[in-house]
Motif scaffolding. Structure first.
Motif, PDB file in Angstrom:
ATOM      1  N   TRP A  40       0.898  -1.141  -0.135  1.00 20.85           N
ATOM      2  CA  TRP A  40      -0.098   0.031  -0.042  1.00 20.85           C
ATOM      3  C   TRP A  40       0.972   1.246   0.028  1.00 20.85           C
ATOM      4  O   TRP A  40       1.862   1.320   0.455  1.00 20.85           O
ATOM      5  CB  TRP A  40      -0.985   0.095   1.221  1.00 20.85           C
ATOM      6  CG  TRP A  40      -2.005  -0.699   0.973  1.00 20.85           C
ATOM      7  CD1 TRP A  40      -1.863  -2.273   1.788  1.00 20.85           C
ATOM      8  CD2 TRP A  40      -3.170  -0.812   0.459  1.00 20.85           C
ATOM      9  NE1 TRP A  40      -3.029  -3.132   1.267  1.00 20.85           N
ATOM     10  CE2 TRP A  40      -3.823  -2.011   0.460  1.00 20.85           C
ATOM     11  CE3 TRP A  40      -3.896   0.362  -0.314  1.00 20.85           C
ATOM     12  CZ2 TRP A  40      -5.011  -2.300   0.033  1.00 20.85           C
ATOM     13  CZ3 TRP A  40      -5.089   0.068  -0.670  1.00 20.85           C
ATOM     14  CH2 TRP A  40      -5.600  -1.309  -0.847  1.00 20.85           C
ATOM     15  N   TYR A  79      -3.883  -1.784   4.577  1.00 20.78           N
ATOM     16  CA  TYR A  79      -4.649  -0.748   4.291  1.00 20.78           C
ATOM     17  C   TYR A  79      -4.751  -0.109   5.823  1.00 20.78           C
ATOM     18  O   TYR A  79      -5.001   1.096   5.864  1.00 20.78           O
ATOM     19  CB  TYR A  79      -5.945  -1.052   3.393  1.00 20.78           C
ATOM     20  CG  TYR A  79      -6.765  -0.123   3.502  1.00 20.78           C
ATOM     21  CD1 TYR A  79      -6.732   1.024   2.253  1.00 20.78           C
ATOM     22  CD2 TYR A  79      -7.893   0.209   3.958  1.00 20.78           C
ATOM     23  CE1 TYR A  79      -7.488   1.841   1.986  1.00 20.78           C
ATOM     24  CE2 TYR A  79      -8.860   1.237   4.007  1.00 20.78           C
ATOM     25  CZ  TYR A  79      -8.609   2.101   2.681  1.00 20.78           C
ATOM     26  OH  TYR A  79      -9.475   3.216   2.539  1.00 20.78           O
ATOM     27  N   ARG A 109      -4.278   3.859   6.484  1.00 19.85           N
ATOM     28  CA  ARG A 109      -5.128   4.924   6.920  1.00 19.85           C
ATOM     29  C   ARG A 109      -4.930   5.574   8.154  1.00 19.85           C
ATOM     30  O   ARG A 109      -4.988   6.638   8.322  1.00 19.85           O
ATOM     31  CB  ARG A 109      -6.674   3.978   6.966  1.00 19.85           C
ATOM     32  CG  ARG A 109      -7.137   3.722   5.669  1.00 19.85           C
ATOM     33  CD  ARG A 109      -7.397   4.870   4.668  1.00 19.85           C
ATOM     34  NE  ARG A 109      -8.142   5.893   5.167  1.00 19.85           N
ATOM     35  CZ  ARG A 109      -8.229   7.328   4.975  1.00 19.85           C
ATOM     36  NH1 ARG A 109      -7.499   7.677   3.965  1.00 19.85           N
ATOM     37  NH2 ARG A 109      -9.014   8.086   5.588  1.00 19.85           N
ATOM     38  N   ARG A 151       4.681  10.600  -1.607  1.00 17.92           N
ATOM     39  CA  ARG A 151       4.280   9.165  -1.532  1.00 17.92           C
ATOM     40  C   ARG A 151       5.271   8.191  -0.653  1.00 17.92           C
ATOM     41  O   ARG A 151       6.370   8.354  -0.719  1.00 17.92           O
ATOM     42  CB  ARG A 151       4.329   8.797  -3.035  1.00 17.92           C
ATOM     43  CG  ARG A 151       3.756   7.205  -3.313  1.00 17.92           C
ATOM     44  CD  ARG A 151       3.776   6.744  -4.701  1.00 17.92           C
ATOM     45  NE  ARG A 151       5.206   7.163  -5.114  1.00 17.92           N
ATOM     46  CZ  ARG A 151       5.471   6.768  -6.460  1.00 17.92           C
ATOM     47  NH1 ARG A 151       4.566   6.312  -7.299  1.00 17.92           N
ATOM     48  NH2 ARG A 151       6.476   6.950  -6.703  1.00 17.92           N
ATOM     49  N   CYS A 203       5.304   4.313  -0.006  1.00 20.76           N
ATOM     50  CA  CYS A 203       4.727   2.977  -0.459  1.00 20.76           C
ATOM     51  C   CYS A 203       5.427   1.940   0.242  1.00 20.76           C
ATOM     52  O   CYS A 203       5.570   0.487   0.055  1.00 20.76           O
ATOM     53  CB  CYS A 203       5.230   2.630  -2.110  1.00 20.76           C
ATOM     54  SG  CYS A 203       4.260   3.970  -3.040  1.00 20.76           S
ATOM     55  N   HIS A 230      -4.562  10.008   1.730  1.00 16.04           N
ATOM     56  CA  HIS A 230      -5.234   8.802   1.195  1.00 16.04           C
ATOM     57  C   HIS A 230      -4.252   7.696   0.872  1.00 16.04           C
ATOM     58  O   HIS A 230      -3.024   7.808   0.827  1.00 16.04           O
ATOM     59  CB  HIS A 230      -6.003   9.321  -0.091  1.00 16.04           C
ATOM     60  CG  HIS A 230      -5.302   9.584  -1.230  1.00 16.04           C
ATOM     61  ND1 HIS A 230      -4.852  10.894  -1.346  1.00 16.04           N
ATOM     62  CD2 HIS A 230      -4.810   8.900  -2.426  1.00 16.04           C
ATOM     63  CE1 HIS A 230      -4.171  10.939  -2.721  1.00 16.04           C
ATOM     64  NE2 HIS A 230      -3.871   9.698  -3.242  1.00 16.04           N
ATOM     65  N   CYS A 231      -4.623   6.521   0.698  1.00 14.11           N
ATOM     66  CA  CYS A 231      -3.954   5.281   0.277  1.00 14.11           C
ATOM     67  C   CYS A 231      -4.675   4.572  -0.804  1.00 14.11           C
ATOM     68  O   CYS A 231      -5.839   4.792  -1.204  1.00 14.11           O
ATOM     69  CB  CYS A 231      -4.151   4.241   1.719  1.00 14.11           C
ATOM     70  SG  CYS A 231      -3.956   4.914   3.297  1.00 14.11           S
ATOM     71  N   TYR A 232      -3.573   4.186  -1.399  1.00 16.98           N
ATOM     72  CA  TYR A 232      -4.149   3.287  -2.780  1.00 16.98           C
ATOM     73  C   TYR A 232      -3.051   2.255  -3.007  1.00 16.98           C
ATOM     74  O   TYR A 232      -1.962   2.185  -2.117  1.00 16.98           O
ATOM     75  CB  TYR A 232      -4.045   4.115  -4.043  1.00 16.98           C
ATOM     76  CG  TYR A 232      -2.518   4.979  -4.180  1.00 16.98           C
ATOM     77  CD1 TYR A 232      -1.682   4.272  -4.890  1.00 16.98           C
ATOM     78  CD2 TYR A 232      -2.455   6.071  -3.719  1.00 16.98           C
ATOM     79  CE1 TYR A 232      -0.435   4.812  -5.176  1.00 16.98           C
ATOM     80  CE2 TYR A 232      -1.009   6.906  -3.700  1.00 16.98           C
ATOM     81  CZ  TYR A 232      -0.296   6.232  -4.569  1.00 16.98           C
ATOM     82  OH  TYR A 232       1.098   6.919  -4.797  1.00 16.98           O
ATOM     83  N   PRO A 233      -3.448   0.945  -3.495  1.00 17.81           N
ATOM     84  CA  PRO A 233      -2.609  -0.095  -3.772  1.00 17.81           C
ATOM     85  C   PRO A 233      -1.168   0.249  -4.569  1.00 17.81           C
ATOM     86  O   PRO A 233      -1.396   1.271  -5.440  1.00 17.81           O
ATOM     87  CB  PRO A 233      -3.372  -1.121  -4.658  1.00 17.81           C
ATOM     88  CG  PRO A 233      -4.609  -0.674  -4.496  1.00 17.81           C
ATOM     89  CD  PRO A 233      -4.791   0.816  -4.092  1.00 17.81           C
ATOM     90  N   ASN A 234      -0.241  -0.438  -4.372  1.00 17.69           N
ATOM     91  CA  ASN A 234       1.071  -0.150  -4.782  1.00 17.69           C
ATOM     92  C   ASN A 234       1.239  -0.860  -5.956  1.00 17.69           C
ATOM     93  O   ASN A 234       1.240  -2.176  -5.887  1.00 17.69           O
ATOM     94  CB  ASN A 234       2.147  -0.505  -3.862  1.00 17.69           C
ATOM     95  CG  ASN A 234       3.813  -0.175  -4.565  1.00 17.69           C
ATOM     96  OD1 ASN A 234       3.806   0.273  -5.315  1.00 17.69           O
ATOM     97  ND2 ASN A 234       4.863  -0.490  -3.490  1.00 17.69           N
ATOM     98  N   GLN A 235       1.393  -0.352  -7.328  1.00 17.19           N
ATOM     99  CA  GLN A 235       1.342  -0.974  -8.390  1.00 17.19           C
ATOM    100  C   GLN A 235       2.795  -1.899  -8.610  1.00 17.19           C
ATOM    101  O   GLN A 235       2.792  -2.718  -9.424  1.00 17.19           O
ATOM    102  CB  GLN A 235       1.012  -0.202  -9.669  1.00 17.19           C
ATOM    103  CG  GLN A 235      -0.429   0.673  -9.292  1.00 17.19           C
ATOM    104  CD  GLN A 235      -1.463  -0.474  -9.785  1.00 17.19           C
ATOM    105  OE1 GLN A 235      -1.594  -1.244 -10.355  1.00 17.19           O
ATOM    106  NE2 GLN A 235      -2.447  -0.185  -9.126  1.00 17.19           N
TER     107      GLN A 235
END
Length: 81
Positions: A27, A45, A49, A38, A40, A58-63
């Motif tokens: 994440w 999750y 948060r 950023r 990572c 905000h959080c988002y999946p690590n590509q």
């Protein structure tokens, strides 16, 4: 109130050291109000948060996250005699 203090302390730890390849996690956390764009290195999750709550992030999946590179070794089954 206690959770907010703990989250602030955790966020401060994240801000002190930038993410490295060795600490890459599944994440990413992002905030426009801090010195980092950023991070990572978040393991889950929920942790992401919690660390971003005081920073309005905000959080988002690590590509780029690929997970563990080695599979765990399984023990061989023993046959009863």
């Amino acid at each position: 109130m206690r959770a907010l203090i703990i989250a602030g302390a955790f966020a401060a730890l994240l801000l002190e050291s930038g993410p490295s390849r060795a600490t890459e996690g599944p994440w990413c956390a992002e905030s426009r109000h801090s010195s980092i764009d950023r991070d990572c290195s978040q393991p889950s999750y929920e942790m992401c948060r919690l660390s971003m709550a005081p920073l309005n992030g905000h959080c988002y999946p690590n590509q780029n996250y690929r997970g563990a590179t080695q599979r765990p070794v399984q023990a061989k089954k023993r046959i009863a005699r």
